[in-house]
Scaffold this motif. Structure first.
Motif, short mmCIF file in Angstrom:
data_model
loop_
_atom_site.label_atom_id
_atom_site.label_comp_id
_atom_site.label_asym_id
_atom_site.label_seq_id
_atom_site.Cartn_x
_atom_site.Cartn_y
_atom_site.Cartn_z
N LEU A 54 6.44 7.49 11.02
CA LEU A 54 5.62 6.68 10.12
C LEU A 54 4.38 7.42 9.62
O LEU A 54 3.61 6.85 8.84
N ASP A 55 4.18 8.65 10.05
CA ASP A 55 2.97 9.38 9.64
C ASP A 55 2.94 9.65 8.15
O ASP A 55 1.89 9.56 7.51
N ASP A 56 4.08 10.01 7.59
CA ASP A 56 4.16 10.27 6.15
C ASP A 56 4.61 9.01 5.43
O ASP A 56 5.32 8.16 5.99
N PRO A 57 4.24 8.84 4.16
CA PRO A 57 4.69 7.68 3.40
C PRO A 57 6.22 7.59 3.37
O PRO A 57 6.91 8.61 3.32
N LEU A 58 6.72 6.37 3.40
CA LEU A 58 8.16 6.14 3.36
C LEU A 58 8.67 6.36 1.94
O LEU A 58 8.16 5.75 0.99
N VAL A 59 9.66 7.21 1.80
CA VAL A 59 10.22 7.54 0.48
C VAL A 59 11.49 6.72 0.27
O VAL A 59 12.46 6.83 1.03
N LEU A 60 11.48 5.89 -0.77
CA LEU A 60 12.62 5.02 -1.05
C LEU A 60 13.57 5.69 -2.03
O LEU A 60 13.14 6.39 -2.95
N CYS A 128 15.86 5.08 8.57
CA CYS A 128 15.50 4.51 9.88
C CYS A 128 14.12 4.98 10.32
O CYS A 128 13.98 5.79 11.23
N PRO A 129 13.05 4.48 9.67
CA PRO A 129 11.69 4.79 10.14
C PRO A 129 11.45 4.22 11.54
O PRO A 129 11.83 3.08 11.83
N LEU A 130 10.82 5.02 12.39
CA LEU A 130 10.59 4.64 13.79
C LEU A 130 9.12 4.82 14.17
O LEU A 130 8.48 5.79 13.78
N SER A 199 8.26 -2.34 -2.06
CA SER A 199 7.79 -1.85 -3.35
C SER A 199 6.89 -0.64 -3.14
O SER A 199 6.25 -0.51 -2.09
N PRO A 200 6.83 0.27 -4.12
CA PRO A 200 5.93 1.42 -4.00
C PRO A 200 4.50 0.98 -3.71
O PRO A 200 3.99 0.03 -4.31
N GLY A 201 3.86 1.67 -2.76
CA GLY A 201 2.48 1.38 -2.41
C GLY A 201 2.30 0.29 -1.37
O GLY A 201 1.17 0.04 -0.93
N ASP A 202 3.37 -0.36 -0.95
CA ASP A 202 3.24 -1.40 0.08
C ASP A 202 2.62 -0.83 1.35
O ASP A 202 2.91 0.29 1.76
N ARG A 203 1.76 -1.64 1.98
CA ARG A 203 1.14 -1.30 3.26
C ARG A 203 1.74 -2.19 4.34
O ARG A 203 1.70 -3.41 4.23
N LEU A 204 2.29 -1.56 5.37
CA LEU A 204 3.02 -2.28 6.42
C LEU A 204 2.23 -2.24 7.72
O LEU A 204 1.66 -1.20 8.08
N ALA A 205 2.22 -3.37 8.42
CA ALA A 205 1.65 -3.46 9.76
C ALA A 205 2.72 -4.03 10.69
O ALA A 205 3.23 -5.13 10.45
N LEU A 206 3.05 -3.27 11.74
CA LEU A 206 4.10 -3.65 12.68
C LEU A 206 3.47 -3.89 14.04
O LEU A 206 2.60 -3.12 14.47
N TYR A 212 0.48 -3.67 21.03
CA TYR A 212 0.79 -2.43 20.33
C TYR A 212 0.98 -2.69 18.85
O TYR A 212 1.77 -3.55 18.44
N GLY A 213 0.24 -1.94 18.03
CA GLY A 213 0.33 -2.07 16.60
C GLY A 213 0.51 -0.73 15.92
O GLY A 213 0.01 0.30 16.39
N PHE A 214 1.22 -0.72 14.81
CA PHE A 214 1.53 0.49 14.05
C PHE A 214 1.40 0.19 12.56
O PHE A 214 1.55 -0.95 12.14
N THR A 215 1.13 1.22 11.79
CA THR A 215 1.03 1.04 10.34
C THR A 215 1.91 2.05 9.62
O THR A 215 2.23 3.12 10.14
N ALA A 216 2.26 1.71 8.40
CA ALA A 216 3.05 2.59 7.55
C ALA A 216 2.73 2.26 6.10
O ALA A 216 2.20 1.19 5.80
N ARG A 217 3.10 3.18 5.22
CA ARG A 217 2.90 2.96 3.79
C ARG A 217 4.10 3.46 3.02
O ARG A 217 4.71 4.47 3.37
N VAL A 218 4.46 2.73 1.97
CA VAL A 218 5.55 3.15 1.10
C VAL A 218 4.99 4.08 0.03
O VAL A 218 3.94 3.79 -0.57
N ALA A 219 5.65 5.19 -0.20
CA ALA A 219 5.19 6.16 -1.21
C ALA A 219 5.12 5.50 -2.58
O ALA A 219 5.87 4.59 -2.89
N GLY A 220 4.19 6.03 -3.39
CA GLY A 220 4.05 5.52 -4.75
C GLY A 220 2.81 4.75 -4.97
O GLY A 220 2.49 4.32 -6.04
#
Length: 220
Positions: A54-60, A128-130, A199-206, A212-220
């Motif tokens: 999840l360190d790098d933006p997720l590429v769709l 499969c982002p982990l 969608s591009p640019g989405d910010r995710l909080a898991l 325990y919490g984690f974050t991710a971002r969709v590229a774009g």
């Protein structure tokens, strides 16, 4: 290249393997997609090339229709399981995290309608982002585990493993009768209701459990 990580970001001594996944293991998710509830676990595999951190933006994928998120509890296998009995499976879990089972929904629907396998929709590179993995003993009862996903600060999915159609121990046993589970393999345990499009640019909080919490971002 992807590596399994612990909470401190340190590589774990387990080479990345395949991801063995189960579909429709939560009754309400099957209902939201108008799918019947299976009588036995519906299994499929994602290759090691699908695993990303999840360190790098997720590429769709581009030009293939909507990409849906499906939040799932992920189990990292630390010991070989082959034709295992349910009572001998839980101690093979070396880590617990969260995964996003990214799905090309229109592609999947078309393949299902044709009676074809789903790999084009489910097993593409980066599907499969982990998160990093937590030691199982830090989470208590894995069969009563809360997990959730918010996107752009809006709650989207909320689940608890107590609602799985098959207990984790039984699920691992059934998987091991079909595919040998090797150290470094990851098990995706299914998604609760609330799946939807990224969608591009989405910010995710898991979130996993209460701490325990984690974050991710969709590229774009």
């Amino acid at each position: 290249m992807y590596q399994h990580l612990d909470l401190q970001g340190h590589p774990l001594p387990l080479a990345a393997g395949k991801a063995v996944c189960v579909g429709r293991s939560y009754r309400e998710h099957a209902a939201e997609l108008n799918n019947p509830v299976p009588e036995q676990p519906l299994l499929f595999i994602k290759p090691a090339t699908s695993l990303v951190g999840l360190d790098d933006p997720l590429v769709l994928p581009q030009g293939l229709g909507p990409v849906h998120y499906e939040l799932e509890v992920a189990l990292l296998i630390g010991r070989r399981l082959c034709h295992a009995e349910p009572g001998h499976t839980l101690d093979a879990i070396a880590g617990v995290g969260l995964a996003l089972d990214l799905t090309l929904r229109e592609v999947q629907d078309r393949l299902k309608a044709q009676g074809h396998p789903w790999e084009r929709a489910k097993a593409f590179d980066g599907s499969c982002p982990l998160t990093p993995f937590v030691q199982p003993e830090q989470l208590g009862d894995l069969q009563r585990l809360d997990f959730s996903l918010s996107i752009n600060e809006v709650p989207r999915q909320q689940g608890n493993t107590a609602l799985m159609l098959w207990p984790i121990s039984e699920l691992l046993a059934q998987m091991s009768r079909c595919f040998t589970l090797n150290p470094g393999d990851v098990i995706l345990t299914g998604t609760p209701k609330g799946v939807g499009e990224l969608s591009p640019g989405d910010r995710l909080a898991l979130s996993l459990g209460s701490q325990y919490g984690f974050t991710a971002r969709v590229a774009g």
